[in-house]
Scaffold this motif. Structure first.
Motif, PDB file in Angstrom:
ATOM      1  N   CYS A 228    -108.769 -57.568  27.855  1.00 53.69           N
ATOM      2  CA  CYS A 228    -110.166 -57.375  27.380  1.00 53.69           C
ATOM      3  C   CYS A 228    -111.359 -57.843  27.843  1.00 53.69           C
ATOM      4  O   CYS A 228    -112.157 -57.363  28.839  1.00 53.69           O
TER       5      CYS A 228
ATOM      6  N   PHE B 237    -110.932 -50.650  24.006  1.00 51.27           N
ATOM      7  CA  PHE B 237    -109.490 -51.269  24.047  1.00 51.27           C
ATOM      8  C   PHE B 237    -108.302 -50.275  22.774  1.00 51.27           C
ATOM      9  O   PHE B 237    -108.810 -50.163  22.320  1.00 51.27           O
TER      10      PHE B 237
ATOM     11  N   CYS C  66    -107.938 -50.448  28.657  1.00 50.54           N
ATOM     12  CA  CYS C  66    -108.802 -51.251  28.626  1.00 50.54           C
ATOM     13  C   CYS C  66    -110.574 -50.676  29.111  1.00 50.54           C
ATOM     14  O   CYS C  66    -109.959 -50.396  30.757  1.00 50.54           O
TER      15      CYS C  66
END
Length: 143
Positions: free
Chosen positions: A88, A103, A110
Motif C-alpha cells: 500500500c 489500509f 488498500c
C-alpha cells in the motif's frame, strides 16, 4: 520540507562501443530518472542500467499511521486487494494523485485517496480494522 529529486551530476561514460563504465550516485528516492547527454563523438547515444535496493524501509519513513480504526472515505482513487501495508505504501508512492491511504488489515485492502484530513470537508469515519495513513514531513511534488 519538500523533497525534490533533482540531482545534477555529470557522469563519465565510455569512449568506445565495447567498454562498460560503472557510475555510482548517492541514494535517491525517485519515480523518474532522466539523462541528458552533454557530449558525444559523431552521434549521441545512451544505454543505461539502473540498480537499486528493495523498498524495505523507505515507505515506512514517509508515512505515519494517523488514526487506528478510522478511514477517510469518499476520496478513494484506486483500490488494491490481497495486499499488505508495505504494498500500500508503494502504491501510494507511484500514484500521482495519492495524498493519503486507508489500509484494512482484516480485508487486506488498500484504498489510495486524493485528499487528506486537513484538505477534506469530510473527516475520518469509524472503520473497524482499518488504519488511515498520511505523508510525514514532506509535500507532494507533481510532475
Amino acid at each position: 520540507m519538500v523533497y525534490n529529486c533533482l540531482y545534477l551530476q555529470v557522469l563519465k561514460g565510455n569512449t568506445n562501443w565495447v567498454d562498460v563504465v560503472k557510475n555510482s550516485i548517492p541514494v535517491i528516492y525517485a519515480r523518474y530518472i532522466r539523462l541528458y547527454p552533454v557530449s558525444w563523438y559523431i552521434r549521441g547515444c545512451i544505454r543505461m542500467e539502473l540498480y537499486g535496493q528493495p523498498w524495505s524501509e523507505v515507505p515506512a519513513k514517509l508515512f505515519a499511521p494517523v488514526a487506528p480504526d478510522k478511514a477517510l472515505l469518499g476520496h478513494v482513487r484506486s483500490t488494491l486487494n490481497n495486499t499488505n501495508v508495505m504494498e500500500c505504501f508503494k502504491l501510494c508512492l507511484v500514484t500521482t494523485q495519492c495524498k493519503s491511504f486507508n489500509f484494512c488489515h482484516q480485508l487486506k485492502t488498500c484504498e489510495v485517496s486524493d485528499s487528506t484530513t486537513t484538505s477534506s470537508a469530510n473527516g475520518l469515519e469509524d472503520h473497524q480494522g482499518c488504519n488511515y495513513y498520511e505523508p510525514e514531513s514532506y509535500q507532494w511534488i507533481t510532475p
